[in-house]
Design a protein around this motif. Structure first.
Motif, PDB file in Angstrom:
ATOM      1  N   VAL A 147     -27.085  39.656 144.630  1.00  0.00           N
ATOM      2  CA  VAL A 147     -27.112  38.489 143.756  1.00  0.00           C
ATOM      3  C   VAL A 147     -25.943  37.561 144.064  1.00  0.00           C
ATOM      4  CG1 VAL A 147     -27.126  37.632 141.394  1.00  0.00           C
ATOM      5  CG2 VAL A 147     -28.183  39.840 141.898  1.00  0.00           C
ATOM      6  N   THR A 172     -34.862  33.322 137.681  1.00  0.00           N
ATOM      7  CA  THR A 172     -33.580  33.598 138.342  1.00  0.00           C
ATOM      8  C   THR A 172     -33.705  33.207 139.812  1.00  0.00           C
ATOM      9  OG1 THR A 172     -34.359  35.892 138.524  1.00  0.00           O
ATOM     10  CG2 THR A 172     -32.737  35.414 136.800  1.00  0.00           C
ATOM     11  N   PHE A 175     -31.074  34.743 142.241  1.00  0.00           N
ATOM     12  CA  PHE A 175     -31.345  36.118 142.652  1.00  0.00           C
ATOM     13  C   PHE A 175     -32.463  36.153 143.698  1.00  0.00           C
ATOM     14  CE2 PHE A 175     -33.020  40.460 140.955  1.00  0.00           C
ATOM     15  CZ  PHE A 175     -32.530  41.094 142.080  1.00  0.00           C
ATOM     16  N   TRP A 214     -32.092  35.848 131.799  1.00  0.00           N
ATOM     17  CA  TRP A 214     -31.641  36.566 132.989  1.00  0.00           C
ATOM     18  C   TRP A 214     -32.466  37.834 133.218  1.00  0.00           C
ATOM     19  CZ3 TRP A 214     -25.518  36.583 132.769  1.00  0.00           C
ATOM     20  CH2 TRP A 214     -25.057  35.266 132.949  1.00  0.00           C
ATOM     21  N   GLN A 218     -34.965  38.591 136.180  1.00  0.00           N
ATOM     22  CA  GLN A 218     -34.649  39.729 137.046  1.00  0.00           C
ATOM     23  C   GLN A 218     -35.896  40.582 137.283  1.00  0.00           C
ATOM     24  OE1 GLN A 218     -32.126  42.728 135.317  1.00  0.00           O
ATOM     25  NE2 GLN A 218     -31.524  43.569 137.288  1.00  0.00           N
ATOM     26  N   THR A 221     -38.204  38.738 139.630  1.00  0.00           N
ATOM     27  CA  THR A 221     -37.713  38.695 141.000  1.00  0.00           C
ATOM     28  C   THR A 221     -37.834  40.047 141.690  1.00  0.00           C
ATOM     29  OG1 THR A 221     -36.178  36.929 140.380  1.00  0.00           O
ATOM     30  CG2 THR A 221     -35.738  38.086 142.441  1.00  0.00           C
ATOM     31  N   ASP A 248     -30.764  49.189 135.900  1.00  0.00           N
ATOM     32  CA  ASP A 248     -30.982  48.108 134.937  1.00  0.00           C
ATOM     33  C   ASP A 248     -32.250  48.314 134.102  1.00  0.00           C
ATOM     34  OD1 ASP A 248     -28.722  47.034 135.906  1.00  0.00           O
ATOM     35  OD2 ASP A 248     -29.623  45.344 136.931  1.00  0.00           O
TER      36      ASP A 248
END
Length: 347
Positions: A147, A172, A175, A214, A218, A221, A248
């Motif tokens: 990132v 994002t 990213f 975010w 994420q 992505t 995550d």
């Protein structure tokens, strides 16, 4: 925007052009930026906002501005970001290494929007310090940096054209673009001495909205670029990609399950008058988490070179037992919304 433009002008690197994209703003962005454009200090590009707000995006604005950039490298930064005087020069010293295709700057929190300074902004200062001073430093060292912050990233222009610049299909775009550059097999370097300062959400409502965006982006992505695992990419890239997914997303799913199980066990033991049996194991686990957090905080402060950050040490228990758990729950909600393709927007 005035502070952002002034900071870019004040950098001691001379061979630069400054491009401001006014993306259909409804405030005074155009008027303020135009005062610099009339002096020939910047290029000011106006982009009409689409009739449908859902069709506007930061990615579109960046792509539009990219058409006017004439340099070999493009630095993308946010309108609420201020460059350090030496930010460009410290980055430019690495440009001779043609194997490096992108650079991540060192983003630090200046204050909350409007200059607000409260517990939440201090927590974000603490969080950024650990995530960037340690996280990006070590992922860059092992060449697995995934990132580059949208607040301050530098890209080789010839490469950015080859990977089709910024896509609009995720929230994002920074990213997503980093993963595109990762797929070129080129190096992505973190430059700790190339610093930019940014503002952060000053209240919990804005902070939650930002983190929802975010996390949602994420998930989008990671899903979009899952071919990193299945295609012939280096093993280290596969491992880092899986690591991010597990740490995550998977842990965010497991976290509430663990809390529920702990709650049920506590209730059962309370009913049987055996609650005291849990006290020592829980105290041991909580102490271990505190020690680990304190250790990470100490190393991040050491690498930052800004020992005044030691005054944030009192936030260690708040970060451990409130901020991070709360953030996991926010992220989990965003991941589920993204998985079921519930609506979301950049704002």
């Amino acid at each position: 925007i005035k502070e952002s433009i002034e900071s870019a002008l004040a950098t001691d690197y001379l061979n630069k052009e400054i491009i401001v994209i006014d993306d259909g703003s409804t405030d005074k962005t155009w008027l303020i930026a135009n005062s610099f454009a009339q002096q020939g200090l910047i290029k000011l590009i106006h982009r009409d906002a689409p009739l449908s707000p859902n069709k506007s995006s930061k990615a579109s604005a960046l792509n539009h501005g990219m058409n006017y950039a004439t340099g070999d490298y493009v630095l993308c930064m946010d309108g609420d970001t201020k460059l350090d005087t030496y930010a460009l020069r410290n980055a430019a010293q690495y440009f001779d290494d043609k194997s490096t295709v992108a650079f991540s700057g060192n983003v630090k929190i200046l204050a909350g929007d409007g200059g607000v300074n409260n517990v939440l902004t201090k927590l974000q200062t603490y969080e950024y310090m650990i995530a960037i001073e340690l996280g990006r430093r070590f992922t860059s060292m092992f060449q697995v940096l995934l990132v580059i912050s949208g607040a301050f990233g530098i890209f080789r222009k010839d490469i950015i054209k080859d990977v089709h610049t910024f896509d609009k299909d995720t929230l994002t775009e920074d990213f997503d673009l980093t993963l595109k550059f990762r797929k070129t097999r080129g190096k992505i370097r973190f430059i700790p001495e190339s610093i930019a300062y940014t503002y952060c959400p000053p209240n919990w409502h804005m902070w939650i909205a930002q983190r929802n965006r975010w996390a949602y982006g994420q998930f989008q992505t990671l899903s979009k670029n899952k071919n990193i695992i299945t295609s012939k990419f280096p093993l280290k890239d596969k491992i880092s990609f899986i690591d991010m997914f597990v740490l995550d997303i998977i842990l965010s799913i497991i976290f509430p399950i663990g809390l529920t199980v702990l709650g049920i066990i506590s209730i059962v033991m309370f009913m049987g008058d055996n609650l005291h049996v849990l006290v020592y194991p829980l105290a041991l686990v909580m102490s271990a988490f505190l020690i680990l957090e304190l250790t990470v905080f100490s190393f991040a402060t050491l690498y930052s070179g800004k020992f005044s950050n030691l005054k944030l040490v009192y936030l260690v228990p708040v970060m451990t037992f409130f901020y991070r758990p709360y953030l996991k729950m926010i992220n989990l909600r965003a991941y589920l919304r993204a998985y079921f393709k519930r609506s979301a927007s950049w704002d």
